[in-house]
Design a protein around this motif. Structure first.
Motif, short mmCIF file in Angstrom:
data_model
loop_
_atom_site.label_atom_id
_atom_site.label_comp_id
_atom_site.label_asym_id
_atom_site.label_seq_id
_atom_site.Cartn_x
_atom_site.Cartn_y
_atom_site.Cartn_z
N ALA A 217 0.91 -1.20 0.06
CA ALA A 217 -0.07 0.04 -0.05
C ALA A 217 0.78 1.32 -0.05
N LEU A 218 1.84 1.10 0.73
CA LEU A 218 2.70 2.34 0.64
C LEU A 218 3.56 2.37 -0.62
N ASP A 219 4.03 1.43 -1.25
CA ASP A 219 4.73 1.64 -2.52
C ASP A 219 3.68 1.91 -3.67
N GLU A 220 2.29 1.57 -3.54
CA GLU A 220 1.29 2.09 -4.40
C GLU A 220 1.13 3.65 -4.34
N MET A 409 8.04 23.19 11.01
CA MET A 409 7.64 21.95 11.39
C MET A 409 7.92 20.90 10.30
N LEU A 410 8.49 19.80 10.46
CA LEU A 410 9.13 18.90 9.42
C LEU A 410 8.01 17.87 9.34
N ASP A 411 7.88 17.40 8.17
CA ASP A 411 7.24 16.16 7.61
C ASP A 411 7.76 15.59 6.33
N ASP A 412 7.25 14.39 5.96
CA ASP A 412 7.73 13.63 4.73
C ASP A 412 6.78 13.01 4.26
N TYR A 413 6.98 12.75 3.03
CA TYR A 413 5.87 11.90 2.06
C TYR A 413 5.68 10.74 2.64
N ASP A 414 6.83 9.83 3.02
CA ASP A 414 6.87 8.67 3.43
C ASP A 414 5.80 8.34 4.44
N ASN A 415 5.92 9.30 5.57
CA ASN A 415 5.01 9.18 6.78
C ASN A 415 3.69 9.64 6.60
N VAL A 466 14.18 26.19 15.71
CA VAL A 466 13.59 25.00 16.33
C VAL A 466 13.06 24.18 15.32
N LEU A 467 13.20 22.85 15.21
CA LEU A 467 12.30 22.11 14.33
C LEU A 467 11.57 21.10 15.05
N ILE A 468 10.22 21.03 14.70
CA ILE A 468 9.14 19.86 15.30
C ILE A 468 9.07 18.87 14.19
N TYR A 469 9.11 17.82 14.84
CA TYR A 469 8.86 16.40 14.02
C TYR A 469 8.11 15.57 14.59
N PRO A 470 6.65 15.82 14.60
CA PRO A 470 5.85 15.22 15.83
C PRO A 470 5.97 13.82 15.59
N HIS A 471 5.77 12.99 14.67
CA HIS A 471 5.46 11.84 14.97
C HIS A 471 5.99 10.84 13.71
N PRO A 472 7.34 10.84 13.28
CA PRO A 472 8.00 10.48 12.10
C PRO A 472 8.32 8.89 12.43
N GLY A 506 8.39 0.53 5.59
CA GLY A 506 7.42 0.34 6.52
C GLY A 506 7.29 -0.87 7.33
N ARG A 507 8.49 -1.49 7.45
CA ARG A 507 8.62 -2.65 8.23
C ARG A 507 9.25 -2.09 9.55
N CYS A 508 8.84 -2.63 10.56
CA CYS A 508 9.52 -2.43 11.94
C CYS A 508 10.91 -2.75 12.13
N TYR A 509 11.54 -1.98 12.93
CA TYR A 509 13.01 -2.22 13.24
C TYR A 509 13.08 -3.12 14.21
#
Length: 686
Positions: A217-220, A409-415, A466-472, A506-509
């Motif tokens: 689903a993430l790759d989609e 505030m940081l974000d990214d497309y993967d998340n 200041v950088l806020i990266y709430p839930h990466p 999306g695999r858990c470490y």
């Protein structure tokens, strides 16, 4: 590509559809546009059947007359490529160009955006109409630029036609090379999903419990973005080849699309469609202290990260709705002007209102424009005429400036994309983003939004204190190292719950959380629990001298301090984990890293901001009530303009400790001044 608009004057205009109106109206329409201060119109984005009424037969007479008349009235033109609405003759002859739902059922002709991005047939037809239009209009004196398509991924942002399934396999082969690597990335060993032939691989399809493989689903979503960009590139390449003297943009900010890459690779600047009254449908009315139309400043800050200076291709000018519903109320007196300057504050150097006149037919007959059906003078016309006069007088002072902020505030497309399916942490993102934005807004601390990308550099990050990266949840080792470098040189970094437990697939470490951020934060996550149903958020108690408590919403993580440089700033004061750390601060090099084991609430953000001692950039000379948005725009010579936008339905007072010139009224202000309901001030300090 250049991301900046280059005009020295502010460009104000309107979306116009000459094909919708009797030709006898055109001259009067264009005359009135000029009287209102407009200099540009957008046309053509839904007119494929006008340009090509039958396959291979092209007709330009209607738009030639309209463009010639617009030019005669001193109006410039943005030409839209009409590919968002393929004509009936095309979809009837080639149903394979249609998009399909997840079950493979085709969406039929009659709406818009009913095509798919990966049909070779559709791409060929798109290339032909764009090439033919570009060749015809490349030398028209009215045209200055092109809008590709319209609102990519707006109506729908998933694609399941046969062409899409085939293209997905090709995209995966290019990405992974072998099925063995794909199987590893997607964890297909789980529940016996292993693929042995490429033809077995599809985009997500309906499954029991409608629960797809999360890595697929993430790759989609990555594939949909790549497909949309490839689709736009077909058109952009043609326009660059044939009309290189015209600029190229597109309008958007919709799901499953990397708008940064889209802009970097093929646009001169990005365009956005701003409808602040959408808060009444999709807004924050159920949230604590709702921002309503002011929340659109958060959206505009995302656009500003794509293009520092951008175009608002559609600025709301009236109530809204479609054929079966009137959904959005009429703008109150002053709100259109407020929203216009809201867009300008956040980076718009060109604004076009949607639309010139309300349609009398079709799906959007309740989507009102500047003029009503009756085409007579109204309040909206008077208000926008006032805006046009103001921008004609001071617009040159406003354009080309940079929004000034020390917080991002940081974000990214993967998340962003992963969180659509994984609501386990996805629900936290909106809560925390809203809480930070509200607190910063009401304390008048400007904030930028920054997309964390593979191209992001340390220099990009060190622009901010200041950088806020709430839930990466997805946090790679390379990005964690870049954040370490940011903190080491003196930056302050703030994380929230569910940080760093997934890789890019999306695999858990298999490492203590927060994964590659653990050393940076100086903590491990010992235990956690979802706050849902009958579960109550734990109470958090600050450990400093000032007694302060608040709820830890959404998710509670029990933290364990693992570094001598880390201190506990707050503990849980209830639940079975009472007394354990909830908020920590780790000294890292010359900087510091905060970790909060929950979603951020307004109260939690307030407590952290107090400890950080962040203040408004005008705190020493201007006192502003919380109902007023404050922003600073800086010119290349360092001169600053301070915008004050009053979202309240009543006048608000400000206190100025130094004399200021107010640009809109050309008045000098000092001491107490009043901003009327929905009013705007632009201050230049003396």
């Amino acid at each position: 590509m250049s991301k900046n608009l280059t005009s020295k004057a502010f460009t104000l205009g309107v979306c116009y559809y000459p094909e919708h109106w009797d030709e006898s109206l055109w001259a009067d329409d264009f005359r009135r546009m000029k009287e209102m201060g407009f200099s540009i119109v957008r046309v053509g984005e839904f007119a494929w059947s006008i340009f090509e009424p039958e396959e291979g037969r092209f007709e330009f007479a209607l738009f030639d007359r309209a463009l010639d008349l617009a030019h005669a009235h001193g109006l410039q033109v943005i030409m839209g490529t009409p590919t968002a609405t393929p004509p009936a003759w095309l979809t009837h002859k080639h149903p394979e160009v249609l998009n399909a739902n997840q079950d493979g059922l085709l969406y039929q002709h009659g709406m818009r955006a009913h095509h798919n991005y990966n049909s070779p047939v559709y791409l060929d037809y798109c290339a032909r109409i764009v090439r033919t239009m570009a060749e015809h209009y490349r030398d028209h004196p009215a045209i200055v630029g092109w809008q590709i398509d319209n609102e990519l991924n707006c109506e729908i942002d998933v694609y399941y036609s046969e062409s899409d399934h085939r293209a997905f396999r090709v995209w995966l082969q290019e990405k992974y090379g072998t099925l063995a690597k794909l199987n590893e990335a997607w964890g297909t060993v789980f529940w016996n999903q292993t693929y042995s032939e490429w033809d077995q691989v599809h985009l997500t399809r309906r499954t029991t419990a409608n629960s797809p493989n999360p890595h697929l689903a993430l790759d989609e979503k990555r594939f949909v973005s790549a497909s949309a960009i490839r689709y736009a590139k077909v058109q952009a390449d043609i326009l660059r080849e044939i009309a290189p003297h015209h600029w190229v943009t597109t309008n958007g900010l919709f799901g499953n699309l990397d708008s940064h890459r889209l802009t970097d690779e093929m646009l001169d600047f990005f365009s956005y469609d701003s409808y602040p009254l959408f808060y009444s449908i999709f807004g924050d009315g159920a949230e604590e202290e709702p921002l309503k139309d002011r929340k659109w400043s958060l959206n505009l800050s995302v656009v500003r990260d794509i293009s520092e200076n951008f175009c608002v291709m559609e600025q709301q000018a009236g109530p809204g709705g479609w054929v079966n519903r009137l959904q959005l109320p009429s703008p109150l007196p002053g709100q259109i002007r407020l929203w216009t300057y809201q867009s300008i504050l956040h980076g718009a150097d060109m604004i076009l209102y949607f639309r010139w006149r309300t349609a009398t037919v079709g799906t959007e007959l309740y989507w009102h424009g500047i003029n009503d059906y009756h085409n007579q003078p109204n309040r909206r016309i008077r208000e926008i005429t006032e805006i046009g006069a103001e921008l004609k007088r001071i617009g040159e002072r406003l354009v080309g400036r940079t929004y000034k902020a020390e917080v991002a505030m940081l974000d990214d497309y993967d998340n962003e994309w992963d969180a659509k399916l994984d609501t386990f942490y996805g629900n936290l993102r909106g809560q925390s983003t809203s809480a930070w934005f509200k607190q910063l807004q009401r304390r008048h601390i400007p904030m930028n939004r920054v997309k964390f990308r593979d191209t992001t550099t340390l220099e990009d990050l060190t622009r901010y204190r200041v950088l806020i990266y709430p839930h990466p949840a997805i946090l790679t080792e390379s990005r964690a190292k870049l954040l370490e470098a940011y903190a080491a040189q003196g930056g302050t970094l703030i994380f929230g719950a569910r940080t760093g437990y997934k890789d890019e697939t999306g695999r858990c470490y298999m490492m203590p959380f927060p994964g590659y951020a653990a050393a940076l934060c100086g903590i491990h996550v010992e235990e956690f629990t979802l706050i849902a149903g009958e579960a109550k958020p734990a109470i958090v108690r600050m450990t400093g001298q000032v007694e302060r408590t608040f709820e830890a919403i959404g998710f509670n993580e029990v933290l364990s301090v693992r570094s001598q440089s880390a201190t506990v700033e707050a503990v849980y004061d209830s639940a079975y984990y009472a007394g354990t750390p909830a908020l920590t601060r780790n000294r890292y090099g010359a900087g510091e890293v905060w970790y909060y084991g929950a979603a951020f609430s307004i109260a939690a953000v307030g407590a952290i901001l107090d400890l950080l001692q962040l203040e408004s950039p005008v705190v020493s000379w201007c006192a502003v009530p919380k109902q007023v948005e404050l922003g600073v725009r800086m010119a290349s010579d360092g001169s600053e303009l301070v915008y004050l936008l009053n979202y309240a339905e009543e006048a608000m007072e400000i206190q100025l400790e130094h004399p200021c010139m107010e640009l809109l009224t050309n008045e000098e202000l000092h001491g107490t001044a009043s901003i009327p309901a929905f009013g705007v001030m632009i201050l230049e300090r003396r």
